[in-house]
Write a protein that holds these residues in place. Structure first.
Motif, PDB file in Angstrom:
ATOM      1  N   ILE A  88       7.789 -17.962 -30.662  1.00 49.10           N
ATOM      2  CA  ILE A  88       8.204 -18.995 -29.693  1.00 49.10           C
ATOM      3  C   ILE A  88       9.711 -19.203 -29.800  1.00 49.10           C
ATOM      4  O   ILE A  88      10.216 -19.512 -30.884  1.00 49.10           O
ATOM      5  CB  ILE A  88       7.481 -20.326 -29.988  1.00 49.10           C
ATOM      6  N   HIS A  89      10.420 -19.054 -28.675  1.00 49.58           N
ATOM      7  CA  HIS A  89      11.885 -19.037 -28.762  1.00 49.58           C
ATOM      8  C   HIS A  89      12.601 -19.934 -27.770  1.00 49.58           C
ATOM      9  O   HIS A  89      12.026 -20.409 -26.789  1.00 49.58           O
ATOM     10  CB  HIS A  89      12.367 -17.594 -28.640  1.00 49.58           C
ATOM     11  N   MET A  90      13.893 -20.149 -28.086  1.00 52.82           N
ATOM     12  CA  MET A  90      14.765 -20.956 -27.234  1.00 52.82           C
ATOM     13  C   MET A  90      14.766 -20.386 -25.817  1.00 52.82           C
ATOM     14  O   MET A  90      14.510 -19.200 -25.608  1.00 52.82           O
ATOM     15  CB  MET A  90      16.186 -20.975 -27.787  1.00 52.82           C
ATOM     16  N   THR A  91      15.068 -21.244 -24.853  1.00 49.44           N
ATOM     17  CA  THR A  91      15.053 -20.847 -23.450  1.00 49.44           C
ATOM     18  C   THR A  91      15.824 -19.563 -23.170  1.00 49.44           C
ATOM     19  O   THR A  91      16.955 -19.387 -23.636  1.00 49.44           O
ATOM     20  CB  THR A  91      15.604 -21.976 -22.552  1.00 49.44           C
ATOM     21  N   VAL A 114       5.010 -13.245 -27.062  1.00 51.86           N
ATOM     22  CA  VAL A 114       6.320 -13.885 -27.094  1.00 51.86           C
ATOM     23  C   VAL A 114       6.360 -14.987 -26.033  1.00 51.86           C
ATOM     24  O   VAL A 114       6.017 -14.748 -24.873  1.00 51.86           O
ATOM     25  CB  VAL A 114       7.458 -12.871 -26.871  1.00 51.86           C
ATOM     26  N   ILE A 115       6.763 -16.176 -26.441  1.00 50.89           N
ATOM     27  CA  ILE A 115       6.783 -17.343 -25.561  1.00 50.89           C
ATOM     28  C   ILE A 115       8.227 -17.795 -25.318  1.00 50.89           C
ATOM     29  O   ILE A 115       8.990 -17.988 -26.264  1.00 50.89           O
ATOM     30  CB  ILE A 115       6.009 -18.527 -26.190  1.00 50.89           C
ATOM     31  N   ASP A 116       8.578 -17.973 -24.046  1.00 53.71           N
ATOM     32  CA  ASP A 116       9.846 -18.610 -23.689  1.00 53.71           C
ATOM     33  C   ASP A 116       9.559 -20.109 -23.633  1.00 53.71           C
ATOM     34  O   ASP A 116       8.870 -20.586 -22.737  1.00 53.71           O
ATOM     35  CB  ASP A 116      10.317 -18.095 -22.322  1.00 53.71           C
ATOM     36  N   SER A 117      10.089 -20.851 -24.601  1.00 55.29           N
ATOM     37  CA  SER A 117       9.767 -22.285 -24.697  1.00 55.29           C
ATOM     38  C   SER A 117      10.366 -23.098 -23.556  1.00 55.29           C
ATOM     39  O   SER A 117       9.957 -24.232 -23.312  1.00 55.29           O
ATOM     40  CB  SER A 117      10.287 -22.862 -26.021  1.00 55.29           C
ATOM     41  N   SER A 118      11.390 -22.534 -22.873  1.00 56.49           N
ATOM     42  CA  SER A 118      12.157 -23.223 -21.821  1.00 56.49           C
ATOM     43  C   SER A 118      13.028 -24.341 -22.373  1.00 56.49           C
ATOM     44  O   SER A 118      13.639 -25.083 -21.616  1.00 56.49           O
ATOM     45  CB  SER A 118      11.248 -23.801 -20.717  1.00 56.49           C
ATOM     46  N   PHE A 119      13.071 -24.468 -23.705  1.00 59.35           N
ATOM     47  CA  PHE A 119      13.844 -25.545 -24.330  1.00 59.35           C
ATOM     48  C   PHE A 119      14.633 -25.034 -25.529  1.00 59.35           C
ATOM     49  O   PHE A 119      14.616 -23.855 -25.845  1.00 59.35           O
ATOM     50  CB  PHE A 119      12.909 -26.688 -24.745  1.00 59.35           C
TER      51      PHE A 119
END
Length: 283
Positions: A88-91, A114-119
């Motif tokens: 899980i990563h920064m936008t 892999v996740i784009d946290s959007s934040f």
């Protein structure tokens, strides 16, 4: 951590390493170069040390996302026992970190989502902490991903910068705008709209900023349960406490995090910056 799902994030998560370690989260750090010297974020330099260098630096520091190889090494190792990985990563709107992670995920033999946290910052940590707790409780990767989508949808981030200088250096606003803004003593407030820095209003005083954040907080938490709240700041801890005191007039809460933000983020904001972040759930 059980051997079913393991959680990975990056160093913009803005939480103490000790807390991440206790949750079993692996952090892949970014790096920052200032005055010709490179530092590993959160390892080689503290937030305070970095701000001291930042104020005196003639050129804007350069931040670098982790290499594909760094992620690949982590994924290969964590997946050796057959565990699935959620990274899980920064936008992706502010960094190539997500892309590096995605490329590595395509190369590894481990099962990686892999996740784009959007934040960024504490708002990123909301997703990371929930994912880690669920993984430790035996949840499946699918269940965790579904929960993270809900958290993202109900997360808010509002950031105020005290000086326009660093937004100019980072290419966020033009010099003309900055000159006028500085003369008028304007302090822009922005959100992360779909993960991208998006100006929402301008204030001239801290009182106006607190009033704006209080109004947003009241609107967005009304009729909902406050699940997490925090402030990341750059040498603005006293102001952060004033914001929290104002918000407590609306909703009673105890567990609030106030952190000195990572060098990666302070590069773009400069000293005096403050970001309020919170997320809610249905009653």
């Amino acid at each position: 951590m059980n051997n079913k799902v393991k959680i990975v994030t990056d160093s913009t998560v803005d939480l103490p390493k000790k807390e991440m370690d206790s949750l079993g989260v692996t952090i892949v750090p970014l790096s920052v170069t200032i005055n010709g010297k490179s530092y590993i974020d959160g390892v080689d330099i503290t937030s305070k040390e970095f701000v001291d260098l930042l104020v005196k630096a003639e050129e804007i520091p350069q931040s670098s996302q982790p290499s594909v190889g760094s992620f690949l090494e982590v994924y290969d190792k964590l997946g050796e026992d057959g565990s699935e990985i959620i990274s899980i990563h920064m936008t992706s709107g502010m960094s190539g970190t997500y892309t590096s992670a995605k490329t590595a995920a395509d190369m590894t033999t481990s099962e990686v989502t892999v996740i784009d946290s959007s934040f960024i910052s504490i708002a990123l940590s909301f997703q990371v902490k929930e994912a880690a707790k669920m993984a430790n409780d035996g949840a499946s990767a699918e269940e965790i991903v579904t929960r993270l989508e809900k958290i993202r949808k109900h997360t808010s981030l509002y950031i105020m910068v005290d000086t326009l200088e660093y937004l100019v250096k980072g290419g966020r606003i033009g010099r003309g705008q900055a000159l006028v803004g500085s003369l008028l003593k304007i302090k822009p407030i922005a959100s992360l709209d779909d993960g991208v820095y998006t100006p929402v209003t301008k204030v001239r005083t801290y009182v106006q900023m607190i009033r704006f954040m209080k109004k947003k907080f009241e609107e967005e938490t009304s009729g909902r349960i406050l699940k997490g709240i925090g402030i990341a700041q750059v040498e603005a801890r006293e102001l952060a406490n004033q914001v929290i005191d104002a918000l407590k007039e609306i909703k009673d809460f105890k567990d609030v995090t106030i952190v000195d933000t990572t060098p990666i983020i302070s590069t773009h904001t400069g000293p005096g910056a403050l970001a309020l972040m919170y997320y809610t759930d249905e009653k």
